[in-house]
Write a protein that holds these residues in place. Structure first.
Motif, PDB file in Angstrom:
ATOM      1  N   GLY A 166      -7.160 -35.137  45.796  1.00 57.95           N
ATOM      2  CA  GLY A 166      -7.400 -33.737  45.472  1.00 57.95           C
ATOM      3  C   GLY A 166      -7.297 -33.480  43.991  1.00 57.95           C
ATOM      4  O   GLY A 166      -7.530 -34.370  43.163  1.00 57.95           O
ATOM      5  N   ARG A 167      -6.924 -32.260  43.656  1.00 57.76           N
ATOM      6  CA  ARG A 167      -6.906 -31.804  42.270  1.00 57.76           C
ATOM      7  C   ARG A 167      -6.034 -32.690  41.387  1.00 57.76           C
ATOM      8  O   ARG A 167      -6.447 -33.077  40.288  1.00 57.76           O
ATOM      9  CB  ARG A 167      -6.403 -30.355  42.251  1.00 57.76           C
ATOM     10  CG  ARG A 167      -6.138 -29.786  40.872  1.00 57.76           C
ATOM     11  CD  ARG A 167      -5.775 -28.313  40.963  1.00 57.76           C
ATOM     12  NE  ARG A 167      -5.239 -27.808  39.700  1.00 57.76           N
ATOM     13  CZ  ARG A 167      -3.951 -27.733  39.411  1.00 57.76           C
ATOM     14  NH1 ARG A 167      -3.054 -28.128  40.298  1.00 57.76           N
ATOM     15  NH2 ARG A 167      -3.533 -27.259  38.252  1.00 57.76           N
ATOM     16  N   LEU A 168      -4.831 -33.025  41.834  1.00 57.50           N
ATOM     17  CA  LEU A 168      -3.925 -33.828  41.009  1.00 57.50           C
ATOM     18  C   LEU A 168      -4.513 -35.201  40.708  1.00 57.50           C
ATOM     19  O   LEU A 168      -4.377 -35.717  39.598  1.00 57.50           O
ATOM     20  CB  LEU A 168      -2.563 -33.982  41.697  1.00 57.50           C
ATOM     21  CG  LEU A 168      -1.503 -32.935  41.399  1.00 57.50           C
ATOM     22  CD1 LEU A 168      -0.191 -33.313  42.066  1.00 57.50           C
ATOM     23  CD2 LEU A 168      -1.302 -32.725  39.906  1.00 57.50           C
ATOM     24  N   ALA A 169      -5.147 -35.809  41.701  1.00 54.83           N
ATOM     25  CA  ALA A 169      -5.753 -37.131  41.501  1.00 54.83           C
ATOM     26  C   ALA A 169      -6.844 -37.070  40.450  1.00 54.83           C
ATOM     27  O   ALA A 169      -6.930 -37.937  39.565  1.00 54.83           O
ATOM     28  CB  ALA A 169      -6.310 -37.666  42.818  1.00 54.83           C
ATOM     29  N   VAL A 170      -7.687 -36.061  40.529  1.00 49.74           N
ATOM     30  CA  VAL A 170      -8.792 -35.942  39.569  1.00 49.74           C
ATOM     31  C   VAL A 170      -8.261 -35.696  38.162  1.00 49.74           C
ATOM     32  O   VAL A 170      -8.682 -36.352  37.201  1.00 49.74           O
ATOM     33  CB  VAL A 170      -9.759 -34.813  39.977  1.00 49.74           C
ATOM     34  CG1 VAL A 170     -10.851 -34.640  38.917  1.00 49.74           C
ATOM     35  CG2 VAL A 170     -10.383 -35.106  41.328  1.00 49.74           C
ATOM     36  N   LEU A 171      -7.303 -34.774  38.024  1.00 47.91           N
ATOM     37  CA  LEU A 171      -6.758 -34.465  36.708  1.00 47.91           C
ATOM     38  C   LEU A 171      -6.044 -35.668  36.106  1.00 47.91           C
ATOM     39  O   LEU A 171      -6.027 -35.849  34.886  1.00 47.91           O
ATOM     40  CB  LEU A 171      -5.800 -33.272  36.796  1.00 47.91           C
ATOM     41  CG  LEU A 171      -6.416 -31.940  37.249  1.00 47.91           C
ATOM     42  CD1 LEU A 171      -5.372 -30.830  37.194  1.00 47.91           C
ATOM     43  CD2 LEU A 171      -7.621 -31.565  36.399  1.00 47.91           C
ATOM     44  N   ALA A 172      -5.445 -36.505  36.968  1.00 47.55           N
ATOM     45  CA  ALA A 172      -4.723 -37.687  36.483  1.00 47.55           C
ATOM     46  C   ALA A 172      -5.663 -38.837  36.144  1.00 47.55           C
ATOM     47  O   ALA A 172      -5.363 -39.646  35.263  1.00 47.55           O
ATOM     48  CB  ALA A 172      -3.719 -38.145  37.526  1.00 47.55           C
ATOM     49  N   GLN A 173      -6.806 -38.904  36.832  1.00 47.97           N
ATOM     50  CA  GLN A 173      -7.630 -40.103  36.735  1.00 47.97           C
ATOM     51  C   GLN A 173      -8.913 -39.948  35.912  1.00 47.97           C
ATOM     52  O   GLN A 173      -9.560 -40.947  35.602  1.00 47.97           O
ATOM     53  CB  GLN A 173      -7.998 -40.576  38.144  1.00 47.97           C
ATOM     54  CG  GLN A 173      -6.796 -40.994  38.983  1.00 47.97           C
ATOM     55  CD  GLN A 173      -7.179 -41.311  40.417  1.00 47.97           C
ATOM     56  OE1 GLN A 173      -8.264 -41.809  40.707  1.00 47.97           O
ATOM     57  NE2 GLN A 173      -6.282 -41.016  41.347  1.00 47.97           N
ATOM     58  N   TRP A 174      -9.291 -38.742  35.529  1.00 45.43           N
ATOM     59  CA  TRP A 174     -10.589 -38.583  34.856  1.00 45.43           C
ATOM     60  C   TRP A 174     -10.584 -39.154  33.441  1.00 45.43           C
ATOM     61  O   TRP A 174     -11.622 -39.567  32.934  1.00 45.43           O
ATOM     62  CB  TRP A 174     -11.020 -37.117  34.859  1.00 45.43           C
ATOM     63  CG  TRP A 174     -10.318 -36.224  33.874  1.00 45.43           C
ATOM     64  CD1 TRP A 174      -9.023 -35.814  33.934  1.00 45.43           C
ATOM     65  CD2 TRP A 174     -10.882 -35.605  32.716  1.00 45.43           C
ATOM     66  NE1 TRP A 174      -8.739 -34.985  32.875  1.00 45.43           N
ATOM     67  CE2 TRP A 174      -9.861 -34.832  32.115  1.00 45.43           C
ATOM     68  CE3 TRP A 174     -12.146 -35.616  32.121  1.00 45.43           C
ATOM     69  CZ2 TRP A 174     -10.060 -34.093  30.957  1.00 45.43           C
ATOM     70  CZ3 TRP A 174     -12.342 -34.871  30.962  1.00 45.43           C
ATOM     71  CH2 TRP A 174     -11.317 -34.126  30.395  1.00 45.43           C
ATOM     72  N   ARG A 175      -9.410 -39.210  32.802  1.00 39.64           N
ATOM     73  CA  ARG A 175      -9.336 -39.814  31.468  1.00 39.64           C
ATOM     74  C   ARG A 175      -8.025 -40.580  31.286  1.00 39.64           C
ATOM     75  O   ARG A 175      -7.529 -40.733  30.174  1.00 39.64           O
ATOM     76  CB  ARG A 175      -9.506 -38.761  30.369  1.00 39.64           C
ATOM     77  CG  ARG A 175      -8.509 -37.612  30.422  1.00 39.64           C
ATOM     78  CD  ARG A 175      -8.771 -36.629  29.295  1.00 39.64           C
ATOM     79  NE  ARG A 175      -7.803 -35.540  29.321  1.00 39.64           N
ATOM     80  CZ  ARG A 175      -7.763 -34.538  28.431  1.00 39.64           C
ATOM     81  NH1 ARG A 175      -8.650 -34.493  27.452  1.00 39.64           N
ATOM     82  NH2 ARG A 175      -6.849 -33.599  28.511  1.00 39.64           N
ATOM     83  N   ALA A 176      -7.478 -41.080  32.390  1.00 35.18           N
ATOM     84  CA  ALA A 176      -6.246 -41.872  32.338  1.00 35.18           C
ATOM     85  C   ALA A 176      -6.206 -42.815  33.530  1.00 35.18           C
ATOM     86  O   ALA A 176      -6.959 -42.655  34.502  1.00 35.18           O
ATOM     87  CB  ALA A 176      -5.017 -40.958  32.346  1.00 35.18           C
ATOM     88  N   ASN A 177      -5.355 -43.814  33.437  1.00 38.73           N
ATOM     89  CA  ASN A 177      -5.108 -44.722  34.562  1.00 38.73           C
ATOM     90  C   ASN A 177      -3.766 -44.354  35.177  1.00 38.73           C
ATOM     91  O   ASN A 177      -2.762 -44.248  34.463  1.00 38.73           O
ATOM     92  CB  ASN A 177      -5.062 -46.172  34.080  1.00 38.73           C
ATOM     93  CG  ASN A 177      -6.384 -46.621  33.481  1.00 38.73           C
ATOM     94  OD1 ASN A 177      -7.443 -46.389  34.064  1.00 38.73           O
ATOM     95  ND2 ASN A 177      -6.338 -47.240  32.315  1.00 38.73           N
ATOM     96  N   ALA A 178      -3.744 -44.167  36.485  1.00 35.71           N
ATOM     97  CA  ALA A 178      -2.514 -43.788  37.175  1.00 35.71           C
ATOM     98  C   ALA A 178      -2.217 -44.803  38.273  1.00 35.71           C
ATOM     99  O   ALA A 178      -3.101 -45.145  39.062  1.00 35.71           O
ATOM    100  CB  ALA A 178      -2.654 -42.393  37.786  1.00 35.71           C
ATOM    101  N   ALA A 179      -0.978 -45.281  38.300  1.00 38.20           N
ATOM    102  CA  ALA A 179      -0.585 -46.278  39.301  1.00 38.20           C
ATOM    103  C   ALA A 179       0.797 -45.944  39.839  1.00 38.20           C
ATOM    104  O   ALA A 179       1.663 -45.427  39.112  1.00 38.20           O
ATOM    105  CB  ALA A 179      -0.580 -47.679  38.692  1.00 38.20           C
ATOM    106  N   LEU A 180       1.018 -46.253  41.120  1.00 33.63           N
ATOM    107  CA  LEU A 180       2.333 -46.090  41.720  1.00 33.63           C
ATOM    108  C   LEU A 180       3.120 -47.373  41.459  1.00 33.63           C
ATOM    109  O   LEU A 180       2.749 -48.437  41.920  1.00 33.63           O
ATOM    110  CB  LEU A 180       2.202 -45.823  43.224  1.00 33.63           C
ATOM    111  CG  LEU A 180       3.410 -45.197  43.920  1.00 33.63           C
ATOM    112  CD1 LEU A 180       2.977 -44.436  45.170  1.00 33.63           C
ATOM    113  CD2 LEU A 180       4.434 -46.253  44.298  1.00 33.63           C
ATOM    114  N   SER A 181       4.186 -47.262  40.666  1.00 25.59           N
ATOM    115  CA  SER A 181       4.919 -48.446  40.219  1.00 25.59           C
ATOM    116  C   SER A 181       6.006 -48.896  41.185  1.00 25.59           C
ATOM    117  O   SER A 181       6.241 -50.085  41.351  1.00 25.59           O
ATOM    118  CB  SER A 181       5.555 -48.189  38.847  1.00 25.59           C
ATOM    119  OG  SER A 181       4.557 -47.998  37.876  1.00 25.59           O
ATOM    120  N   MET A 182       6.718 -47.958  41.805  1.00 25.52           N
ATOM    121  CA  MET A 182       7.767 -48.324  42.743  1.00 25.52           C
ATOM    122  C   MET A 182       8.188 -47.105  43.553  1.00 25.52           C
ATOM    123  O   MET A 182       8.043 -45.969  43.117  1.00 25.52           O
ATOM    124  CB  MET A 182       8.994 -48.911  42.009  1.00 25.52           C
ATOM    125  CG  MET A 182       9.683 -47.966  41.060  1.00 25.52           C
ATOM    126  SD  MET A 182      11.063 -48.743  40.142  1.00 25.52           S
ATOM    127  CE  MET A 182      12.274 -48.915  41.441  1.00 25.52           C
TER     128      MET A 182
END
Length: 272
Positions: A166-182
């Motif tokens: 949703g919105r958070l995923a798009v805002l986080a991923q459109w110009r950045a890399n986001a990963a779940l670390s732990m």
């Protein structure tokens, strides 16, 4: 490296307890805190911004990793414990008593900096969007290492087609890399929250040309605010959106969660 008393001793000595109103949950496991502090990579002499340090559990892990930490704490009850930590690491810890939502973090830091925080649950998402929404890109911050409720973390890193996308995923991923670390079990906290937690690590990426954060935020708010509806219904409140779908050949009967981040960015570009 200074020999510090256990965190439980610090909290007991200062009569501290986690404030539900401030979204506080304390972490005592220093091995776990050390693992969190290692996620951004080598922090030797790196400027780090920490929001909501509380009694300083993660703070001491960051300091032990060699970071120069600026900690913003709203709860004045925690300031004496943080002052002790500042004395133990001379010149390495600056404590700001204030509301992180009201501060200009770039002006406060004045140099490239990493952000590492066990974010207070009640302001975590708002701060995250604030960091993602800067006009200049790449931002002055070099990485975000943030603790969220696990459900929020999953929404940030989710992919198209997933019910959490949703919105958070798009805002986080459109110009950045986001990963779940732990993931962090609820039992690691005092008091234990009702939900599991997880650490998300975000690094800036190239910014797509011709798109503004403001337009992307407006588009995603409309598209995912009525996620069960087709695009022709959910985005019609955004001026020119239906025409943009037509020009780009995007089927208006699709739902927002089926679009890729790239497709959403392309629609925002048309509207920008």
């Amino acid at each position: 490296m200074p020999d510090l008393p256990p965190l439980r001793e610090i909290i007991a000595r200062h009569g501290l307890s986690a404030s539900k109103a401030l979204g506080q949950n304390f972490l005592f496991d220093e091995q776990l805190l050390g693992r969190i502090a290692s996620i951004p990579g080598d922090l030797a002499d790196v400027a780090v911004l920490e929001i909501g340090p509380g009694p300083g559990g993660l703070t001491r892990a960051l300091l032990r990793a060699g970071a120069r930490v600026t900690a913003v704490e709203m709860d004045e009850r925690c300031l004496p414990a943080l002052a002790e930590l500042s004395e133990a690491f001379p010149g390495k810890l600056s404590v700001i008593h204030g509301d992180a939502m009201k501060l200009d973090h770039d002006a406060l830091m004045g140099e490239p900096y990493a952000i590492a925080s066990n974010l207070p649950y009640n302001v975590g998402t708002a701060l995250f969007v604030k960091w993602l929404g800067g006009q200049s890109w790449p931002p002055l911050w070099t990485s975000l290492t943030l603790m969220f409720q696990q459900e929020v973390a999953q929404r940030i890193v989710s992919a198209p087609g997933n019910s959490k996308f949703g919105r958070l995923a798009v805002l986080a991923q459109w110009r950045a890399n986001a990963a779940l670390s732990m993931k962090v079990h609820r039992s690691a906290f005092t008091p234990p929250p009702k939900v599991m937690s997880a650490i998300v690590h975000v690094t800036p990426n190239d910014m797509p040309a011709g798109v503004t954060f403001k337009m992307l935020e407006q588009l995603t708010a409309a598209a995912f605010g009525q996620r069960r509806k087709m695009l022709r219904q959910s985005v019609k409140s955004v001026s020119g959106a239906l025409e943009a779908l037509d020009r780009l050949g995007v089927d208006p009967t699709r739902r927002a969660e089926t679009l890729s981040v790239e497709e959403i960015v392309e629609i925002a570009r048309e509207l920008s």
